[in-house]
Design a protein around this motif. Sequence first.
Motif, PDB file in Angstrom:
ATOM      1  N   ALA A   1       0.850  -1.194   0.000  1.00 42.99           N
ATOM      2  CA  ALA A   1       0.000   0.000   0.000  1.00 42.99           C
ATOM      3  C   ALA A   1       0.883   1.240   0.000  1.00 42.99           C
ATOM      4  N   ILE A   2       0.839   2.015  -1.089  1.00 43.14           N
ATOM      5  CA  ILE A   2       1.655   3.222  -1.231  1.00 43.14           C
ATOM      6  C   ILE A   2       0.735   4.351  -1.718  1.00 43.14           C
ATOM      7  N   ASP A   3       0.656   5.409  -0.906  1.00 45.53           N
ATOM      8  CA  ASP A   3      -0.166   6.578  -1.255  1.00 45.53           C
ATOM      9  C   ASP A   3      -1.605   6.172  -1.582  1.00 45.53           C
ATOM     10  N   GLY A   4      -2.137   5.252  -0.828  1.00 49.99           N
ATOM     11  CA  GLY A   4      -3.534   4.862  -0.996  1.00 49.99           C
ATOM     12  C   GLY A   4      -3.794   3.916  -2.138  1.00 49.99           C
ATOM     13  N   LEU A   5      -2.748   3.463  -2.803  1.00 49.62           N
ATOM     14  CA  LEU A   5      -2.912   2.541  -3.935  1.00 49.62           C
ATOM     15  C   LEU A   5      -2.152   1.244  -3.681  1.00 49.62           C
ATOM     16  N   ARG A   6      -2.571   0.183  -4.350  1.00 56.62           N
ATOM     17  CA  ARG A   6      -1.883  -1.097  -4.274  1.00 56.62           C
ATOM     18  C   ARG A   6      -0.834  -1.165  -5.385  1.00 56.62           C
ATOM     19  N   ARG A   7       0.455  -1.225  -4.956  1.00 52.85           N
ATOM     20  CA  ARG A   7       1.547  -1.267  -5.919  1.00 52.85           C
ATOM     21  C   ARG A   7       2.156  -2.673  -5.930  1.00 52.85           C
ATOM     22  N   PRO A   8       2.373  -3.270  -7.097  1.00 54.12           N
ATOM     23  CA  PRO A   8       2.933  -4.622  -7.145  1.00 54.12           C
ATOM     24  C   PRO A   8       4.380  -4.648  -6.665  1.00 54.12           C
ATOM     25  N   THR A   9       4.707  -5.679  -5.933  1.00 55.43           N
ATOM     26  CA  THR A   9       6.088  -5.890  -5.513  1.00 55.43           C
ATOM     27  C   THR A   9       6.888  -6.430  -6.695  1.00 55.43           C
ATOM     28  N   ARG A  10       8.220  -6.540  -6.498  1.00 58.71           N
ATOM     29  CA  ARG A  10       9.068  -7.076  -7.580  1.00 58.71           C
ATOM     30  C   ARG A  10       8.667  -8.507  -7.902  1.00 58.71           C
ATOM     31  N   GLN A  11       8.375  -9.301  -6.856  1.00 57.35           N
ATOM     32  CA  GLN A  11       7.947 -10.678  -7.091  1.00 57.35           C
ATOM     33  C   GLN A  11       6.612 -10.713  -7.842  1.00 57.35           C
ATOM     34  N   CYS A  12       5.730  -9.758  -7.513  1.00 55.71           N
ATOM     35  CA  CYS A  12       4.439  -9.708  -8.198  1.00 55.71           C
ATOM     36  C   CYS A  12       4.613  -9.410  -9.680  1.00 55.71           C
ATOM     37  N   GLU A  13       5.576  -8.530 -10.001  1.00 53.37           N
ATOM     38  CA  GLU A  13       5.836  -8.226 -11.412  1.00 53.37           C
ATOM     39  C   GLU A  13       6.286  -9.471 -12.163  1.00 53.37           C
ATOM     40  N   MET A  14       7.060 -10.327 -11.492  1.00 54.14           N
ATOM     41  CA  MET A  14       7.486 -11.576 -12.121  1.00 54.14           C
ATOM     42  C   MET A  14       6.282 -12.485 -12.370  1.00 54.14           C
TER      43      MET A  14
END
Length: 278
Positions: free
Chosen positions: A50-63
């Motif tokens: 959770a960054i600035d009210g949004l869900r941001r994918p982690t590096r593993q998620c990008e993979m």
Amino acid sequence: MNWDDLRIIAAVRDEGTYAGASARLRIDETTVGRRLARIERALGLRLFEAIDGLRRPTRQCEMVLAHVQAMATHADEIGRIGASLPGPVGRLRIASTNAVAEEVLAPRAAEFLETHPGVTLQLLTSSENVKFSRWEADLAIRLRKPDKGDFAISKLAEVRLYFFEPAAAAEREPVACVYPDELEGIPEMQFLRARRIRARCVTDNVRVIRTLIQSHRAAGVLPEHSCAPLLADRRLRATLLPKRRDVWLLVQNHLKRDAAARVTIEWVRACFQDAARG
């Protein structure tokens, strides 16, 4: 991995929130969170932060998402296969006896499949009836009408029957070929009983009967689609039976309006009409 769950990962990445993914996929927001948590437990990874009210994918998620994107591409390509083929598309399982499959359907199957490139046929052959009520076949060709069933039943054809016996008199009585006792109600057996023929060979395989008749030492009854070469054999005497054999077509109810099923049913009917013409 469940494909529906993996689509949720991509939706959260694109929308940035569970609520956005929920609206896009038309599922409950709590369901989105619960299924994402299930994937994270299964993979042992944290997928979003959770960054600035949004869900941001982690590096593993990008993979993970790289694979999800590839799967989505393949899914789209699979969906376009049917659209790329002219005419109806579908796979139909047809249950019948070996003789019907080999002598009525198979000789005409190649032309049908060339005409309808989107249709695939699976021919299920056996002397035993498939359990049609248990969805073991989509269409079935039966030599006896079922008493009842949750499927469409229609008469497919009336098949002529011929009794063959050696034309020349012989010292010994020809070997009589008959069908098993469980088929005693069919016209073939009724005719043989009326002739008081003593059974010497019992089989439900018409190819076996035909082979014995071709030896010019046996007698038996065959359907018209199995006896073309015998009718031309001058060493055999052929008698047309007064009764014909009814053939029935069974179709699963859900296929009544299916385009692939309709053209296949029309083809099956045409196969029997062609076989009757010789």
